[in-house]
Design a protein around this motif. Sequence first.
Motif, PDB file in Angstrom:
ATOM      1  N   ALA A 263       0.826  -0.901  -0.464  1.00  0.00           N
ATOM      2  CA  ALA A 263       0.158   0.230  -0.136  1.00  0.00           C
ATOM      3  C   ALA A 263       1.099   0.767   0.059  1.00  0.00           C
ATOM      4  N   VAL A 264       2.447   1.155   1.120  1.00  0.00           N
ATOM      5  CA  VAL A 264       2.701   2.542   1.138  1.00  0.00           C
ATOM      6  C   VAL A 264       3.899   2.388  -0.316  1.00  0.00           C
ATOM      7  N   ILE A 265       4.153   1.804  -0.723  1.00  0.00           N
ATOM      8  CA  ILE A 265       4.579   2.145  -2.012  1.00  0.00           C
ATOM      9  C   ILE A 265       3.812   2.454  -3.147  1.00  0.00           C
TER      10      ILE A 265
ATOM     11  N   ASP B 209       4.596   5.618  -5.342  1.00  0.00           N
ATOM     12  CA  ASP B 209       4.544   5.855  -6.744  1.00  0.00           C
ATOM     13  C   ASP B 209       2.963   6.792  -7.805  1.00  0.00           C
ATOM     14  N   GLU B 210       2.414   7.018  -6.299  1.00  0.00           N
ATOM     15  CA  GLU B 210       1.167   7.782  -7.326  1.00  0.00           C
ATOM     16  C   GLU B 210       2.126   9.280  -7.022  1.00  0.00           C
ATOM     17  N   GLY B 211       2.732   9.334  -6.280  1.00  0.00           N
ATOM     18  CA  GLY B 211       3.260  11.149  -5.766  1.00  0.00           C
ATOM     19  C   GLY B 211       2.748  11.933  -4.711  1.00  0.00           C
TER      20      GLY B 211
ATOM     21  N   ILE C 100       0.997  10.131   3.299  1.00  0.00           N
ATOM     22  CA  ILE C 100       0.132   9.152   3.537  1.00  0.00           C
ATOM     23  C   ILE C 100       0.681   8.887   5.342  1.00  0.00           C
ATOM     24  N   ALA C 101       2.040   9.435   6.031  1.00  0.00           N
ATOM     25  CA  ALA C 101       1.499   9.690   7.830  1.00  0.00           C
ATOM     26  C   ALA C 101       0.174   9.993   8.179  1.00  0.00           C
TER      27      ALA C 101
ATOM     28  N   LYS D  91      -3.107  17.202  -7.514  1.00  0.00           N
ATOM     29  CA  LYS D  91      -1.588  16.241  -6.913  1.00  0.00           C
ATOM     30  C   LYS D  91      -0.944  17.060  -5.622  1.00  0.00           C
ATOM     31  N   ALA D  92      -0.686  18.061  -5.710  1.00  0.00           N
ATOM     32  CA  ALA D  92      -0.882  18.555  -4.671  1.00  0.00           C
ATOM     33  C   ALA D  92      -0.957  19.735  -3.559  1.00  0.00           C
TER      34      ALA D  92
END
Length: 716
Positions: A21-23, A27-29, A35-36, A534-535
Amino acid sequence: MLKIEDVLAKELGVKPSQVEAVIKLIDEGNTIPFIARYRKEATGGLDDAQLRELDARLTYLRTLEARKAEVLASIDEQGKLTEELRDAIEGATMMQRVEDLYKPFKKKRATRASKARAAGLEPLANMIMLQATTSGDPLAIAAEYVNAEGGYATAEAALAGAQDIVAEVIADDAENTDALRAFTNNTGAIGVEAVDADEKTVYEAYYDFSEPVSKIPNHRILAINRGETEGKLRVRVRVDQQQAIDLLGSRIARRGGIFAQALDAAITDGYKRLMAPSLEREVRAALTERAETDAIAVFAKNTEALLSQRPVRGARIIALDPGYRTGCKVAVLDEFGKLLDYATVYPTPPRSDVAGTKRKLGELAHRYSINTIVIGNGTASRETEEVVSAFISESDLDLRYTIVNEAGASVYSASKLASEEYPDLDVTTRGAMSLGRRLQDPLAELVKIPPQSIGVGQYQHDLNQVELGRALGGVVERVVNQVGVDLNTASASLLGYVSGITPTIAKNIVAYREEMGAFTDRRQLKKVPKLGPKAFLNCAGFLRISGGTNPLDATSVHPESYAVATALLERTGVEPSALARGGVADMARRVGNIGEVARELDCGVPTLRDIVSELEKPGRDPRDDAPEVVFSRSVTNFDDLKVGMELTGTVRNVVDFGAFVDIGVKQDGLVHISKMANRFVKHPSDIVSVGDTVTVWICGIDKDRGKISLTMVEGK
């Protein structure tokens, strides 16, 4: 090939599904802070530190797999790739192992062995290796391979050339290299001697020094390396060469025969000429890498503690940057850090205008309702402190003062950033302003300074600057995003550390703010040039808007969860306006069963818990849990100190061997690791952090060297 997900899961002690899941998220930016904080359901609650470690190892393992592919392709192209070799390379978990296996097949510059091969001596070398010939004269057989044109005009020369080939084959063998590397690490010692034994230097403790490779501590490695770089020390890795040669020889099959002596000579030559020098370089490099990794970790931990110091809110400040000949620069700041006035006073030699200094301080304090005086801890600090202390005791004002670490202030004040922020001010005034603002908001001010210049580590200028910069950048990013940033007041420097925001986007945010006015809604960020979807996803939750149109914008609740937060407020009967009044202290009680509510609202339990916590204390600053700043010191002179004296001090730096504590005199005192507790302490950082307030006792004073030894254990 290795399955990276399985390797990472095993190393980190987590489930492969978490790693996958983390990878995918990386990879999705998505950034690590995002994420944390906002993808806990996917990661199983992995924290920032775990995610950064996973990210670093992921990069390493992907690089490793890419290198394996290159090596396999190269060997296959040579027609020398066996299934056994393929399996060994594909199963390697370290880059060093891959390079060891590739070494015999790597294209080399011309060597003694390659010259001998070109002269046709390889069959003779094979005879030496196989030891199949049991009768005859070695030189007579070698005479058959004489090649005058190739440089081997005699039997003796031909035999020596064949031995060169054997020596290289033995030295290039991956298993031999691995065994001798382990031998060197386990039995070798770092030997040090002086270049000039009569010269007085700070490295005299290492003029005749030896310590086992397996035991030498990291700070000594760095000190020895620096002494070597400065041309004061000679450093070698010492091993018992005969034992090493015997070990290597024991790994070579022996059958006796007429070439036994030639084989022994090749083994000795292979170790001494080819293996020992490279193994010494490897050991030194590995020790340096270990020491640098540890030093960077210590530096990062210290920097995090420094950045996480509690802000002193409501402080209206006179900031003093002390000096002698050029005087003491003064900057007057309101409680928001705005410059109100500036001046220069001369309380120290050669002018020693104490009366004039007190008069000016009184004038400024009255005019601007000052409640705090800040003094930089550099040159002339203690003399200035004496004057300030006397001024406060003589005045009728409610004032307090403290000392601020000025490391890096000069770097900032002379920087392009400072000149852009305050083009009309001179360097010294900018420096004084920076000192005052460090007290008001350490994080907002210190992010303007390159982390390497903050000065809370050891040997930072000797370390791998790329790795140091990466580690410290991660620390700053982590702290900034934990605290959150006011979108309408933050500088471009501070914004640049927010998740998903590049320096260019940070400048665009400031420019948009200056042109369009204050942000009133997080969604306005989407109008900032180059700040795409995304930003926005990565940064929105870490940027706060106070007094905006949506009270949730002042919290760390992410816009993607506004619907959940709003539904939660509705079902608990809470008006959104309550958030602006300090939140809902009993929100958890009102919500009840988190798991049940999460299912009803179609929300993950970790996310719902975070939302509830935030609604209870909207925009809470985690730095409020840090120790309070220590004001007003009573000791101001080295001569005031006495062994046994109890003092309160502030931890300024933590290193491998102890902690340096500011006790109110010019020199920081050292609490050695052995004097931190009545028990074994693995590392000083297990006991104290930068910025901690500690009680210490003086256990030694060296006036000649200006050194103070402290203990945190009374009577020790």
